[in-house]
Design an enzyme around this catalytic site. Structure first.
Site, short mmCIF file in Angstrom:
data_model
loop_
_atom_site.label_atom_id
_atom_site.label_comp_id
_atom_site.label_asym_id
_atom_site.label_seq_id
_atom_site.Cartn_x
_atom_site.Cartn_y
_atom_site.Cartn_z
N PHE A 123 -37.59 21.92 65.00
CA PHE A 123 -36.78 20.94 64.24
C PHE A 123 -36.64 19.69 65.09
O PHE A 123 -36.27 19.78 66.27
CB PHE A 123 -35.39 21.50 63.92
CG PHE A 123 -34.52 20.50 63.21
CD1 PHE A 123 -34.67 20.29 61.84
CD2 PHE A 123 -33.59 19.73 63.90
CE1 PHE A 123 -33.89 19.34 61.17
CE2 PHE A 123 -32.81 18.79 63.24
CZ PHE A 123 -32.96 18.61 61.88
N ASP A 179 -38.75 17.99 73.21
CA ASP A 179 -37.54 17.58 72.51
C ASP A 179 -36.39 18.33 73.18
O ASP A 179 -36.19 19.53 72.94
CB ASP A 179 -37.66 17.95 71.03
CG ASP A 179 -36.40 17.64 70.24
OD1 ASP A 179 -35.31 17.55 70.86
OD2 ASP A 179 -36.48 17.52 69.00
N LYS A 198 -27.49 14.17 71.20
CA LYS A 198 -26.32 15.08 71.18
C LYS A 198 -25.30 14.73 72.26
O LYS A 198 -24.63 13.74 72.15
CB LYS A 198 -26.79 16.52 71.30
CG LYS A 198 -27.62 16.96 70.09
CD LYS A 198 -27.08 18.19 69.45
CE LYS A 198 -28.00 18.69 68.34
NZ LYS A 198 -27.56 18.25 67.03
C1 LIG Z 1 -33.85 19.87 68.71
C2 LIG Z 1 -33.34 18.73 67.87
N1 LIG Z 1 -34.08 17.61 67.77
C3 LIG Z 1 -33.67 16.56 67.05
C4 LIG Z 1 -32.48 16.59 66.36
C5 LIG Z 1 -32.04 15.40 65.57
O1 LIG Z 1 -30.99 14.77 66.21
P1 LIG Z 1 -30.06 13.76 65.41
O2 LIG Z 1 -29.27 14.56 64.42
O3 LIG Z 1 -29.20 13.14 66.47
O4 LIG Z 1 -30.97 12.77 64.76
C6 LIG Z 1 -31.67 17.74 66.43
C7 LIG Z 1 -30.40 17.81 65.68
O5 LIG Z 1 -29.80 18.83 65.48
C8 LIG Z 1 -32.12 18.84 67.20
O6 LIG Z 1 -31.41 19.95 67.29
#
Ligand SMILES: Cc1ncc(COP(=O)(O)O)c(C=O)c1O
Length: 395
Positions: A138, A223, A252
């Site tokens: 994700f 990520d 985050k």
């Molecule tokens: C692993 C990961 N990447 C990207 C995101 C996206 O982040 P944002 O909600 O700040 O756009 C999230 C959000 O939960 C995430 O858990």
């Protein structure tokens, strides 16, 4: 300021004026302190969900709040058309916190935006269009990040996606070897896929991905939106296996709850990034930068990386001793507790004890924990007592 104060009044007003994109718990949180939040009726809750992994330094850490207050009174915002002292300090602090203390950062506002910038950079740096990502990964809800997100629940929004992504199962090096070719700009993964089940692959897998990317001229993108900045018990997930990606993305808890995201580029990749390649009005804003600098100082000076490792180990040991706990997966304070009972039932029973935790969309048996890195022995004990009372062995 006046406004609704009871739970019913707050819920009624939010539901009336916001589109219904979120499923809410029957709870209004109005204040936070450390590992605890307080509801509209003044009740304390133990927050092992961490406001969705954001409360890295705990809720409203006094040092972060002081930095935000001081910066807000001095300069709330100015754009990147000028230099700024808070931005200079935050960028330096983040690079120094990075693996090897080298490279450069691009500051933005969210995880999705960081992943967009990383994916664009991978394409321009290699001149290739393709991305190999994980079928259980994700990466955010914007179209580019969503197009590299494998979890079907999120991809199926009813419209076309950006072409160029291929998906392979996380942990399967042979599948990655078969998928990475001359058109592959990058291999993108969460080092520990969080929504994808909080699974950790073997050290050989991560090292194999690094070698594969090097051999075939692709970039390795981690990520670290959930795993970065100490959550896994090391500053960066790759530190567990001695693997350094070409880009880390993060968001985050990076500024303890003030919206902030970042891409950390290796020196080699940073050298190719040119004026105009990326931009963001609010990215690198002074308020977020003050919070970011204070967050990194708290993590370092309070030893939160080591604390995440110790508290994670204590939760693992304590949970595994409980009837009905089948398995504990993850690293540091990103954990999934797999139960004989459905996670939904365990989470509901935890809420009856005013404890917040999370779920894993791809594993209905798993209770996911993303607590503040400040959680110590007292909070761990309190959580384990609540988990035992929530009967992981009872449907
Ligand atoms: C692993 C990961 N990447 C990207 C995101 C996206 O982040 P944002 O909600 O700040 O756009 C999230 C959000 O939960 C995430 O858990």
């Amino acid at each position: 300021m006046t406004g609704p104060s009871s739970f019913d009044a707050i819920r009624e007003m939010e539901d009336r004026f916001q589109v219904p994109t979120y499923a809410h718990l029957p709870l209004a949180v109005v204040r936070g302190e450390g590992c605890r939040v307080f509801d509209s009726e003044g009740n304390p809750w133990l927050d092992f969900y961490g406001g969705h992994a954001v409360a890295l330094t705990g809720h409203s850490h006094p040092r972060v709040v002081a930095a935000v207050r001081e910066q807000a009174g001095r300069l709330l915002f100015y754009s990147n058309i000028v230099y700024n002292d808070a931005r200079a300090r935050a960028a330096k602090a983040l690079v120094e916190f990075g693996p090897g203390g080298a490279g450069k950062v691009f500051l933005c506002n969210s995880g999705a935006e960081a992943n967009e910038a990383a994916l664009k950079t991978a394409r321009t740096a290699t001149g290739r269009p393709g991305v190999v990502a994980m079928s259980d990964g994700f990466h955010g809800r914007t179209l580019g990040a969503l197009s590299a997100t494998g979890l079907g629940k999120y991809r199926d929004y009813g419209g076309p996606l950006v072409p160029g992504s291929a998906f392979v199962p996380f942990g399967d090096l042979a599948a990655a070897e078969a998928a990475v070719g001359p058109d592959t700009a990058a291999v993108l993964l969460e080092p520990v896929p969080s929504l994808g089940g909080v699974r950790v692959a073997s050290p050989e897998y991560y090292r194999g991905l690094r070698r594969l990317c090097d051999e075939r001229g692709a970039l390795l993108l981690f990520d670290e939106v959930q795993t970065g900045l100490g959550r896994t018990g090391r500053a960066w997930a790759g530190d567990h296996w001695g693997v350094r990606p070409d880009m880390h993305t993060m968001a985050k808890g990076v500024a303890s709850g003030v919206p902030c995201g970042a891409v950390l580029f290796s020196e080699r990749i940073a050298a190719g990034v040119k004026e105009g390649d990326h931009g963001s009005t609010f990215g690198g804003g002074p308020l977020a930068c003050a919070a970011l600098e204070a967050t990194l100082a708290v993590i370092r000076e309070e030893g939160l990386v080591a604390r995440a490792a110790a508290s994670g180990a204590a939760i693992r040991e304590g949970a595994l001793a409980l009837p009905g706990v089948r398995e504990v997966r993850g690293l540091g304070l990103l954990l999934a507790i797999s139960c004989e009972a459905p996670a939904k039932a365990v989470l509901a029973r935890l809420r009856e004890r005013r404890v917040l935790a999370s779920s894993v969309s791809s594993d209905p048996s798993a209770v996911r924990l993303l607590p503040p890195l400040t959680a110590g022995p007292a909070e761990v004990e309190e959580f384990l007592e609540a988990l035992a009372a929530a009967r992981p062995d009872q449907p």
